[in-house]
Design a protein around this motif. Structure first.
Motif, PDB file in Angstrom:
ATOM      1  N   GLU A  79       0.853  -1.181   0.000  1.00 22.42           N
ATOM      2  CA  GLU A  79       0.000   0.000   0.000  1.00 22.42           C
ATOM      3  C   GLU A  79       0.893   1.236   0.000  1.00 22.42           C
ATOM      4  O   GLU A  79       2.066   1.172   0.366  1.00 22.42           O
ATOM      5  N   MET A  80       0.310   2.348  -0.437  1.00 27.65           N
ATOM      6  CA  MET A  80       0.970   3.644  -0.300  1.00 27.65           C
ATOM      7  C   MET A  80       0.365   4.313   0.927  1.00 27.65           C
ATOM      8  O   MET A  80      -0.839   4.273   1.136  1.00 27.65           O
ATOM      9  N   ALA A  81       1.200   4.915   1.732  1.00 30.24           N
ATOM     10  CA  ALA A  81       0.681   5.569   2.928  1.00 30.24           C
ATOM     11  C   ALA A  81       1.564   6.760   3.275  1.00 30.24           C
ATOM     12  O   ALA A  81       2.761   6.768   2.998  1.00 30.24           O
ATOM     13  N   MET A  82       0.966   7.759   3.873  1.00 26.49           N
ATOM     14  CA  MET A  82       1.721   8.929   4.302  1.00 26.49           C
ATOM     15  C   MET A  82       2.463   8.599   5.592  1.00 26.49           C
ATOM     16  O   MET A  82       1.895   8.084   6.542  1.00 26.49           O
ATOM     17  N   GLU A  83       3.759   8.873   5.580  1.00 24.24           N
ATOM     18  CA  GLU A  83       4.531   8.818   6.825  1.00 24.24           C
ATOM     19  C   GLU A  83       5.037  10.223   7.052  1.00 24.24           C
ATOM     20  O   GLU A  83       5.965  10.677   6.389  1.00 24.24           O
ATOM     21  N   ASP A  85       5.160  13.738   6.127  1.00 23.88           N
ATOM     22  CA  ASP A  85       4.826  14.418   4.885  1.00 23.88           C
ATOM     23  C   ASP A  85       5.212  13.601   3.661  1.00 23.88           C
ATOM     24  O   ASP A  85       5.098  14.077   2.542  1.00 23.88           O
ATOM     25  N   VAL A  86       5.688  12.404   3.887  1.00 22.86           N
ATOM     26  CA  VAL A  86       6.255  11.625   2.793  1.00 22.86           C
ATOM     27  C   VAL A  86       5.378  10.426   2.469  1.00 22.86           C
ATOM     28  O   VAL A  86       4.984   9.666   3.351  1.00 22.86           O
ATOM     29  N   MET A  87       5.069  10.288   1.181  1.00 27.49           N
ATOM     30  CA  MET A  87       4.321   9.127   0.720  1.00 27.49           C
ATOM     31  C   MET A  87       5.275   7.969   0.544  1.00 27.49           C
ATOM     32  O   MET A  87       6.243   8.066  -0.199  1.00 27.49           O
ATOM     33  N   LYS A  88       4.990   6.869   1.240  1.00 30.32           N
ATOM     34  CA  LYS A  88       5.852   5.704   1.119  1.00 30.32           C
ATOM     35  C   LYS A  88       5.016   4.468   0.860  1.00 30.32           C
ATOM     36  O   LYS A  88       3.835   4.436   1.156  1.00 30.32           O
ATOM     37  N   MET A  89       5.662   3.458   0.317  1.00 35.99           N
ATOM     38  CA  MET A  89       4.965   2.199   0.146  1.00 35.99           C
ATOM     39  C   MET A  89       5.435   1.224   1.194  1.00 35.99           C
ATOM     40  O   MET A  89       6.565   1.264   1.656  1.00 35.99           O
ATOM     41  N   ARG A  90       4.508   0.365   1.602  1.00 36.35           N
ATOM     42  CA  ARG A  90       4.892  -0.647   2.585  1.00 36.35           C
ATOM     43  C   ARG A  90       4.049  -1.900   2.395  1.00 36.35           C
ATOM     44  O   ARG A  90       2.951  -1.855   1.842  1.00 36.35           O
ATOM     45  N   GLU A  91       4.602  -3.008   2.866  1.00 36.90           N
ATOM     46  CA  GLU A  91       3.923  -4.282   2.716  1.00 36.90           C
ATOM     47  C   GLU A  91       2.711  -4.350   3.638  1.00 36.90           C
ATOM     48  O   GLU A  91       2.726  -3.809   4.753  1.00 36.90           O
ATOM     49  N   LEU A  92       1.659  -5.007   3.157  1.00 37.46           N
ATOM     50  CA  LEU A  92       0.491  -5.316   3.984  1.00 37.46           C
ATOM     51  C   LEU A  92       0.650  -6.758   4.458  1.00 37.46           C
ATOM     52  O   LEU A  92       0.312  -7.695   3.729  1.00 37.46           O
ATOM     53  N   HIS A 112      -0.861  -2.018  -4.560  1.00 40.49           N
ATOM     54  CA  HIS A 112      -0.261  -2.644  -5.726  1.00 40.49           C
ATOM     55  C   HIS A 112       0.428  -3.950  -5.334  1.00 40.49           C
ATOM     56  O   HIS A 112       0.703  -4.177  -4.165  1.00 40.49           O
ATOM     57  N   ILE A 113       0.668  -4.756  -6.347  1.00 36.29           N
ATOM     58  CA  ILE A 113       1.501  -5.937  -6.165  1.00 36.29           C
ATOM     59  C   ILE A 113       2.929  -5.518  -6.465  1.00 36.29           C
ATOM     60  O   ILE A 113       3.186  -4.823  -7.450  1.00 36.29           O
ATOM     61  N   MET A 114       3.836  -5.909  -5.591  1.00 33.31           N
ATOM     62  CA  MET A 114       5.224  -5.472  -5.725  1.00 33.31           C
ATOM     63  C   MET A 114       6.099  -6.676  -6.043  1.00 33.31           C
ATOM     64  O   MET A 114       6.170  -7.611  -5.247  1.00 33.31           O
ATOM     65  N   PHE A 115       6.701  -6.625  -7.223  1.00 39.31           N
ATOM     66  CA  PHE A 115       7.654  -7.666  -7.604  1.00 39.31           C
ATOM     67  C   PHE A 115       9.040  -7.179  -7.201  1.00 39.31           C
ATOM     68  O   PHE A 115       9.518  -6.161  -7.710  1.00 39.31           O
ATOM     69  N   MET A 116       9.694  -7.899  -6.317  1.00 37.42           N
ATOM     70  CA  MET A 116      10.972  -7.450  -5.779  1.00 37.42           C
ATOM     71  C   MET A 116      12.066  -8.453  -6.119  1.00 37.42           C
ATOM     72  O   MET A 116      11.901  -9.651  -5.919  1.00 37.42           O
ATOM     73  N   GLY A 117      13.192  -7.932  -6.590  1.00 38.87           N
ATOM     74  CA  GLY A 117      14.268  -8.810  -7.018  1.00 38.87           C
ATOM     75  C   GLY A 117      13.888  -9.490  -8.323  1.00 38.87           C
ATOM     76  O   GLY A 117      13.742 -10.712  -8.394  1.00 38.87           O
ATOM     77  N   LEU A 118      13.697  -8.676  -9.361  1.00 37.97           N
ATOM     78  CA  LEU A 118      13.229  -9.215 -10.644  1.00 37.97           C
ATOM     79  C   LEU A 118      14.244 -10.176 -11.248  1.00 37.97           C
ATOM     80  O   LEU A 118      15.441  -9.909 -11.252  1.00 37.97           O
ATOM     81  N   ASN A 119      13.742 -11.285 -11.761  1.00 43.81           N
ATOM     82  CA  ASN A 119      14.583 -12.242 -12.471  1.00 43.81           C
ATOM     83  C   ASN A 119      14.718 -11.884 -13.942  1.00 43.81           C
ATOM     84  O   ASN A 119      15.515 -12.476 -14.654  1.00 43.81           O
TER      85      ASN A 119
END
Ligand SMILES: [Cu+2]
Length: 168
Positions: A79-83, A85-92, A112-119
């Motif tokens: 999800e995107m969330a305000m921390e 004044d900064v918009m950050k993404m974090r895992e749910l 969003h779905i986050m693909f991390m460490g793309l092959n």
């Protein structure tokens, strides 16, 4: 014995409720999945995003509990969330609730779905497959057509900035 029987019944149920697609909408029990897409990445890009709309036609809430894919070392639900004044993404970590009778849209700048460490790089015109598991509806493979890197008109927090956060 009873346990074995129960496992067999569960297996039968899983086989008996296949997902199917119609007019671009993937149906999985009470869940409809539509408008899936991802965006092309640069070669060696560390991350990519997956976007789609999930509709719950049922009378009970469901929950997207996990996403997996062969294209990434780790696939998460973000999800995107305000921390401050900064918009950050974090895992749910508990996944994403899909309320009964409602739609939840995963889109750039939001869930969003986050693909991390793309092959592999995501190449425009190709397809990336993600496997989604819902608490009630079960598991389904969703093909995400790869669109241009800037595909969408939503307020954008570009994934290109993601690596700069240092959190991943
Ligand atoms: Cu993310």
């Amino acid at each position: 014995m009873i346990r074995q029987l129960r496992a067999a019944v569960v297996a039968a149920l899983l086989i008996a409720t296949p997902a199917f697609a119609h007019n671009g909408v993937i149906h999985l029990g009470d869940i409809d999945i539509s408008l899936p897409f991802t965006r092309a990445t640069l070669p060696n890009a560390p991350v990519g995003g997956g976007f789609l709309t999930i509709k719950n036609n049922g009378t009970e809430d469901d929950r997207l509990v996990s996403a997996t894919s062969d294209v990434a070392g780790d696939t998460q639900i973000h999800e995107m969330a305000m921390e401050g004044d900064v918009m950050k993404m974090r895992e749910l970590p508990d996944g994403l609730v899909i309320p009964a009778g409602e739609s939840v849209t995963l889109e750039p700048g939001g869930f969003h779905i986050m693909f991390m460490g793309l092959n592999q790089a995501f190449v425009e015109g190709e397809t990336v497959t993600v496997t989604l598991t819902f608490e009630k509806a079960g598991t389904v493979e969703v093909p995400l057509p790869v669109q241009s890197p800037s595909a969408d008109s939503a307020p954008v927090m570009d994934h290109g900035d993601h690596g700069a956060e240092g959190s991943h």
